[in-house]
Design an enzyme around this catalytic site. Structure first.
Site, PDB file in Angstrom:
ATOM      1  N   GLU A  72       0.899  11.069 -13.578  1.00  0.00           N
ATOM      2  CA  GLU A  72       1.578  12.349 -13.717  1.00  0.00           C
ATOM      3  C   GLU A  72       3.005  12.186 -13.211  1.00  0.00           C
ATOM      4  O   GLU A  72       3.288  11.336 -12.360  1.00  0.00           O
ATOM      5  CB  GLU A  72       0.879  13.449 -12.917  1.00  0.00           C
ATOM      6  CG  GLU A  72      -0.548  13.766 -13.357  1.00  0.00           C
ATOM      7  CD  GLU A  72      -0.647  14.476 -14.701  1.00  0.00           C
ATOM      8  OE1 GLU A  72       0.400  14.682 -15.352  1.00  0.00           O
ATOM      9  OE2 GLU A  72      -1.770  14.803 -15.103  1.00  0.00           O
ATOM     10  N   CYS A  77      -2.829  15.487 -18.927  1.00  0.00           N
ATOM     11  CA  CYS A  77      -3.017  14.037 -18.862  1.00  0.00           C
ATOM     12  C   CYS A  77      -2.314  13.436 -20.067  1.00  0.00           C
ATOM     13  O   CYS A  77      -2.745  13.619 -21.196  1.00  0.00           O
ATOM     14  CB  CYS A  77      -4.502  13.668 -18.861  1.00  0.00           C
ATOM     15  SG  CYS A  77      -4.792  11.881 -18.789  1.00  0.00           S
TER      16      CYS A  77
END
Length: 235
Positions: free
Chosen positions: A108, A2
């Site tokens: 992402e 993340c």
């Protein structure tokens, strides 16, 4: 992993959704937080429990203890759920600094086969579009006028599975509401916290995602436009 997320609702909306039943210490002003592009190295509102009360404190996203800095290691922004509880770097944070990061989703980048430089960003969020809470571990001095350089937090990550594996092999650990409350509590032992982290994450199939524009790659871009779905992604 993340490396970027969104935190744009009001504090009230996050706290009401969590429904912790624990007194909150702080000001609820009704203003949206309005951060659509939260990046490492910035201060982020972090939910933590002290003296049986909930607090929101601005804490740096990234952790670099003195010994790591001396050895030239860059600040860490994530910790793997499989190893964090026992690692030299993260065990002290796991034992006494468990926290939550309120969010609306995270980003992402999917790699383009055959082109190492080309990546398509995606915004990932719960399918009901409700707030999510990312497990975090931290070291910070809440009452210090000048925060020590070592103060910071990292987001705990887990292996992706099912559809999310198509985007990235790691994802932030998003915990169920019940697990969130136990995670924060000082009555929860480090060993039980480890079980919560391993067993009580929200399943990957409850999340969905869509491609977004490359503007999210620039941390200076911060508007609702960057979470909007785009047509014709490169992958």
């Amino acid at each position: 992993m993340c490396g970027r997320f969104a935190q744009f609702e009001t504090k009230e909306e996050y706290l009401e959704f969590l429904n912790a039943g624990v007194e909150f210490v702080g000001v609820l002003d009704g203003e949206p937080i309005g951060r659509y592009n939260v990046a490492p190295g910035t201060r982020v509102l972090m939910l933590n429990q002290r003296d049986d009360k909930l607090h929101l404190d601005p804490v740096n996203w990234g952790y670099q203890p003195a010994w790591a800095k001396e050895s030239g290691r860059t600040p860490m922004i994530n910790a793997r759920v499989e190893t964090a509880a026992a690692s030299r770097m993260f065990k002290p944070l796991w034992n006494t600094g468990r926290a939550l990061i309120m969010a609306d989703g995270w980003y992402e980048w999917k790699k383009v086969p055959g082109d190492a430089k080309a990546k398509q960003p995606y915004f990932i969020y719960h399918q009901n579009k409700k707030p999510i809470f990312l497990a975090a571990i931290s070291r910070f001095h809440a009452d210090a006028l000048d925060a020590p350089d070592e103060d910071g937090f990292v987001i705990v990550t887990a292996a992706s599975d099912k559809g999310l594996l198509d985007i990235h092999d790691r994802r932030p650990l998003v915990m169920t509401r019940k697990a969130c409350l136990e995670w924060l509590s000082f009555d929860t032992s480090p060993e039980h916290a480890e079980q919560l982290a391993l067993d009580c994450g929200i399943p990957a199939d409850e999340f969905t995602f869509h491609p977004v524009g490359k503007a999210v790659g620039n941390i200076h871009n911060n508007s609702a436009a960057i979470i909007k779905s785009i047509e014709n992604p490169i992958i």
